[in-house]
Write an enzyme that holds these catalytic residues in place. Sequence first.
Site, PDB file in Angstrom:
ATOM      1  N   GLU A  46      -5.802   6.582  -1.579  1.00  0.00           N
ATOM      2  CA  GLU A  46      -5.829   5.428  -0.683  1.00  0.00           C
ATOM      3  C   GLU A  46      -6.407   4.203  -1.384  1.00  0.00           C
ATOM      4  OE1 GLU A  46      -4.273   5.523   2.067  1.00  0.00           O
ATOM      5  OE2 GLU A  46      -3.916   7.681   2.004  1.00  0.00           O
ATOM      6  N   HIS A  49       1.535   4.219  -2.976  1.00  0.00           N
ATOM      7  CA  HIS A  49       1.332   5.673  -2.872  1.00  0.00           C
ATOM      8  C   HIS A  49       2.327   6.440  -3.740  1.00  0.00           C
ATOM      9  CE1 HIS A  49      -2.007   6.374  -0.305  1.00  0.00           C
ATOM     10  NE2 HIS A  49      -1.515   5.703   0.717  1.00  0.00           N
ATOM     11  N   HIS A  95       0.839  -1.206   0.000  1.00  0.00           N
ATOM     12  CA  HIS A  95       0.000   0.000   0.000  1.00  0.00           C
ATOM     13  C   HIS A  95       0.867   1.246   0.000  1.00  0.00           C
ATOM     14  CE1 HIS A  95      -3.498   2.509   1.479  1.00  0.00           C
ATOM     15  NE2 HIS A  95      -2.483   3.211   1.968  1.00  0.00           N
ATOM     16  N   GLU A  96       1.859   1.281   0.889  1.00  0.00           N
ATOM     17  CA  GLU A  96       2.710   2.472   0.973  1.00  0.00           C
ATOM     18  C   GLU A  96       3.555   2.625  -0.289  1.00  0.00           C
ATOM     19  OE1 GLU A  96       1.819   4.494   3.041  1.00  0.00           O
ATOM     20  OE2 GLU A  96       0.780   3.195   4.451  1.00  0.00           O
ATOM     21  N   ASP A 147      -4.554   0.663  -1.847  1.00  0.00           N
ATOM     22  CA  ASP A 147      -5.084  -0.657  -1.512  1.00  0.00           C
ATOM     23  C   ASP A 147      -5.023  -1.611  -2.706  1.00  0.00           C
ATOM     24  OD1 ASP A 147      -5.599   0.114   1.074  1.00  0.00           O
ATOM     25  OD2 ASP A 147      -7.766   0.347   0.806  1.00  0.00           O
TER      26      ASP A 147
END
Length: 678
Positions: A576, A519, A515-516, A580
């Site tokens: 976000e 980003h 997830h990070e 995901d």
Amino acid sequence: MKYPNLKRYFAALGIVAAGFSANAQAPKKFIDPANMDLSVKPGDDFYQYASGNWIKNNPVPAKETRWGSFNELRDFNINAVKTLVEDAAADKSAPAGSVKRRVGDFYTAAMDSATIEKLGYTPIKADLEKIKQIKDLQGVLDEVAHLRTNGIASAMFGVSVGQDRKNVTKYMVNLSQGGTTLPDRDYYLKDDDRSKKIREAYNTYMVTLFTLTGNTTEVAKQKAAAILKIETALAEAQMSRVEMRNPQATYNKFTVADFNKSTPNINWSGYLPKFKINGQDTVLVSSPKFFTSLDGLLKSVSVNDWKTYLEWNVLKGSASSLSSPFVKASFAFTQAQTGQKVQTPRWQRMSQLTDGTIGELLGQLYVAKYFKPEAMARMNELIANLRKAFEIRINGLEWMSAETKQKALAKLHAFTPKVGYPAKWKTYDGLVINKGTYFQNLRNAGVWGYNEMIDQLGKPLDRTRFGMTPPTVNAYYSPTLNEIVFPAGILQFPFFDPNADDAVNYGGIGAVIGHEMSHGFDDSGSQYDAAGNLKNWWTAEDRKKFEEKTKALGEQFDAYTVVDTIHVIGKLTMGENIGDLGGLNAAYTAFKMTKQGQGNEKIDGFTPDQRFFLAWAQVWRGNILPETAAQLIKTDPHSPGPYRTIGAPVNMDAWYQAFDVKPGDKLYKKPEDRIRMW
């Protein structure tokens, strides 16, 4: 958050919460069928199937506004933190100036409710009196600077120091929109029942605080009306949260001389030194329109009304730290917005305040007692595996050209991971903490934090900083530093457990790592290059294809209903949701490289792939009060838990195969409609 400049730029995983004790005993079953509702078809309602019985058996406690996996970790951990701060407070042998003594003294003062009650609002009387002496507009502006530099309040607009997003090795002054109290501009501008109800509660809050400080009810009502009028005008001038997500739109560099021309009533050349900012010839302005409107208000609003507005900034910033009538009024306002039933216990609020104020002192005690070196080693291994998986996925993208792929891979390889705690602890040198002066400790910390931020100007970029404290259950990505950060607090079940099978760890912390990383490639982060600069690295054709995919993802989330007729805002939650989708895909690719991922042996009745997706689902299970849900949908860039549970899996072929999801099932999407991004 100790670094206000970072807060604006990094993308965090989810709920900002305190961390979790590493001494927690692992449950016997990492995927427990008792928490599931096996009467529901996973293809009809995967959220209910995965977590239905847990949801039914875990209502929101009275002192909370929501309750889920994050909150369980936070609740367990805040008790661990309580043990640390109480032990520090009781240890009379800790030397003066030591980490333990400073943490203990801060907490002792915060828990000295007898002294706090006796003082009433005495701690702010001098501030209110100073505002009464203001004679003119320049006096109003000077007081805004005084409030900011003295750790009292941030009024009218924001002043911070952060990286120049187009030249990230340099620190710059950032001027940002602000000046309002309600959680979002819409609460001032919309006339739906919920917005009106919150404005009424806000009015009551203002009137209460003004009467508690000696004003008659009539005067208090007049003051509240003046404040609401000013803040509504400021809200009208503000960019929306969705508009603020565009990093190009908020990057507006001015010479100080040129910026002076757009605000005739503020001479920034002479004004910035009052914020202790000297020798700066350029500033970054997030919303020039806001400052143009503010400049007009400085003339159209009377000096007396501005003085009232400044009084209010002192009051609202101090209320929760004064005697109980102020604290109760503050909580009543929170209650009207969130639906929380009872005030959080004082020990818990003060433990959290200790973490929020001197988090890298408390963090040293936390890490020494609760953080295991083997957790860091395992995390570094997982991060390396996720990076490999992401590389495989980028290389396999059919929609992206070789030219853009090369740049994407360069950015991926440049990611800096940080795990657990900072390599260099902040020492808080010069911060005076006295166990007998709670309110002054907070003021001292405010001044210290402001000075520390301003002192960055002209210095080399410091890449050692953490934007979250070690006990925090969260993670984040910073586009300007191109780093992914995992505080010690998140390295626990259900995210991570050294005794869990790979399916659970990859569906949990693996998806968090992914997830990070994602980003860095979401709609906003993808506009920053490998060095962290706001700079295009895409071909025009590839960017167009990417934006078509983001449009489809936005439409998917727009269709989800939260409360009554309130829907998820696809554009607000876009980053976000991409995090995901990209993160879960990357985690699945990495999981399939493991021995378990390549096998089909069942554990507790579930295949490896089923356990992977169930691990993801149990991270997002939870209950939430309807008032809080309605507020967060306007203010939180994360989608609600039920839709984080299903939003990514319904776009993954592996999920359909794992649970035999077929046409006719409610969550079914045709293969050609599934969104394949990273």
